[in-house]
Design a protein around this motif. Structure first.
Motif, PDB file in Angstrom:
ATOM      1  N   ILE A 105       0.851  -1.188   0.000  1.00  0.00           N
ATOM      2  CA  ILE A 105       0.000   0.000   0.000  1.00  0.00           C
ATOM      3  C   ILE A 105       0.888   1.240   0.000  1.00  0.00           C
ATOM      4  O   ILE A 105       1.754   1.386   0.866  1.00  0.00           O
ATOM      5  N   ALA A 106       0.672   2.126  -0.968  1.00  0.00           N
ATOM      6  CA  ALA A 106       1.425   3.386  -1.031  1.00  0.00           C
ATOM      7  C   ALA A 106       0.443   4.533  -1.176  1.00  0.00           C
ATOM      8  O   ALA A 106      -0.627   4.385  -1.774  1.00  0.00           O
ATOM      9  N   LEU A 107       0.809   5.682  -0.635  1.00  0.00           N
ATOM     10  CA  LEU A 107       0.029   6.902  -0.815  1.00  0.00           C
ATOM     11  C   LEU A 107       0.855   7.907  -1.601  1.00  0.00           C
ATOM     12  O   LEU A 107       2.013   8.175  -1.257  1.00  0.00           O
ATOM     13  N   THR A 108       0.261   8.439  -2.672  1.00  0.00           N
ATOM     14  CA  THR A 108       0.918   9.512  -3.415  1.00  0.00           C
ATOM     15  C   THR A 108       0.168  10.815  -3.191  1.00  0.00           C
ATOM     16  O   THR A 108      -1.061  10.836  -3.082  1.00  0.00           O
ATOM     17  N   GLN A 109       0.917  11.893  -3.105  1.00  0.00           N
ATOM     18  CA  GLN A 109       0.347  13.233  -3.027  1.00  0.00           C
ATOM     19  C   GLN A 109       0.895  14.032  -4.189  1.00  0.00           C
ATOM     20  O   GLN A 109       2.109  14.222  -4.308  1.00  0.00           O
ATOM     21  N   ARG A 110       0.003  14.413  -5.100  1.00  0.00           N
ATOM     22  CA  ARG A 110       0.395  15.105  -6.344  1.00  0.00           C
ATOM     23  C   ARG A 110       1.468  14.313  -7.080  1.00  0.00           C
ATOM     24  O   ARG A 110       2.437  14.874  -7.605  1.00  0.00           O
ATOM     25  N   GLN A 137       3.705  12.183  -5.954  1.00  0.00           N
ATOM     26  CA  GLN A 137       4.901  11.786  -5.201  1.00  0.00           C
ATOM     27  C   GLN A 137       4.511  10.834  -4.076  1.00  0.00           C
ATOM     28  O   GLN A 137       3.590  11.106  -3.313  1.00  0.00           O
ATOM     29  N   VAL A 138       5.227   9.693  -3.990  1.00  0.00           N
ATOM     30  CA  VAL A 138       4.931   8.723  -2.934  1.00  0.00           C
ATOM     31  C   VAL A 138       5.370   9.300  -1.589  1.00  0.00           C
ATOM     32  O   VAL A 138       6.520   9.703  -1.414  1.00  0.00           O
ATOM     33  N   THR A 139       4.424   9.336  -0.622  1.00  0.00           N
ATOM     34  CA  THR A 139       4.726   9.928   0.685  1.00  0.00           C
ATOM     35  C   THR A 139       4.625   8.932   1.844  1.00  0.00           C
ATOM     36  O   THR A 139       5.219   9.156   2.892  1.00  0.00           O
ATOM     37  N   GLN A 140       3.843   7.852   1.651  1.00  0.00           N
ATOM     38  CA  GLN A 140       3.679   6.835   2.695  1.00  0.00           C
ATOM     39  C   GLN A 140       3.763   5.462   2.048  1.00  0.00           C
ATOM     40  O   GLN A 140       3.294   5.291   0.914  1.00  0.00           O
TER      41      GLN A 140
END
Length: 259
Positions: free
Chosen positions: A103-108, A110-113
């Motif tokens: 599981i990855a989170l991207t913001q705009r 960019q991977v952040t988590q």
């Protein structure tokens, strides 16, 4: 710990419970073929559904891109989760305990988590951008390997003939060994934690790479495509490794007639 990372961990553990429960009775598993050497099970789907439910309950305005159900939520969302509910399905259906939830989170963009969870070993790899990489709450870093001939690599290479096959052979011949273990997300987690010194993957998908790439970067490693650029999430061709090993992997992949 970042609250969004906490939610991702909750989702990964819920998926892991589904995966572990079904692993007790693999003979009853419903398996379908998506393509050559590409399988999907009811566990993949149930795992993704559980992950999406946790993520979208907590963050209903976020988009989710998953291997089994594609994109859910707004197309242009600032935040997008990228998930692989069970990476290593072929291993899983054979009872080979080398698979994981990613599981990855991207913001705009960019991977952040990042979370990679191995339910068979109960190993949880996590990273938040700028905060390092952890394995079960213990800080980890890439290995200190310097000499390429001592390096152990993970790989996701094509089985058949390929235009770059001689380049892969050069890479393999120069190192201590290459392991094709069947789970890219675990390979990248193992680079991040020093169990592997490098990884080379071909034609991979965003859900194979997003979480693992942040684990490697936050553990002091390098990630790039075969040209040393940052187009790997689009091309699916990726190198990852310790700084010294990465440089030598990249050099070995350059065309032989390069000046």
């Amino acid at each position: 710990m970042h609250p969004m990372l906490n939610i991702a961990i909750k989702a990964a553990r819920r998926a892991g419970t589904i995966i572990n429960r079904a692993s007790m009775d693999l003979d009853k598993l419903s398996v379908a073929r998506k393509g050559p050497r590409d399988y999907v099970t009811e566990v993949d789907r149930a795992s993704e559904e559980a992950i999406v439910e946790v993520l979208r309950t907590a963050y209903p305005d976020h988009a989710v891109l998953g291997e089994e159900y594609g994109l859910q939520g707004p197309d242009q969302a600032e935040f997008q989760w990228i998930i692989d509910p069970l990476d290593g399905t072929t291993n899983y259906i054979h009872g080979l305990p080398n698979y994981a939830v990613s599981i990855a989170l991207t913001q705009r963009g960019q991977v952040t988590q990042a979370v990679v969870y191995d339910p068979a070993r109960n190993e949880l790899f996590t990273a938040s951008r700028g905060s390092g990489t952890f394995l079960n709450d213990r800080r980890v870093r890439v290995s200190g390997r310097i000499r390429y001939h001592d390096a152990l690599l993970g790989a996701h290479w094509p089985n058949g003939a390929d235009a770059k096959s001689d380049r892969f052979r050069d890479m393999a011949d120069g190192c201590a060994g290459v392991r094709r273990m069947g789970s890219t997300v675990l390979d990248l987690a193992y680079v991040a934690s020093g169990r592997l010194d490098g990884f080379c993957g071909v034609k991979l998908k965003p859900w194979d790479l997003a979480a693992g790439s942040l684990l490697v970067l936050e553990a002091g490693g390098l990630v790039a495509d075969f040209d040393g650029e940052q187009g790997w999430l689009d091309s699916g061709n990726v190198l990852a490794g310790t700084p010294k090993v990465f440089t030598q992997m990249l050099t070995s992949l350059q065309p032989r007639d390069a000046a």
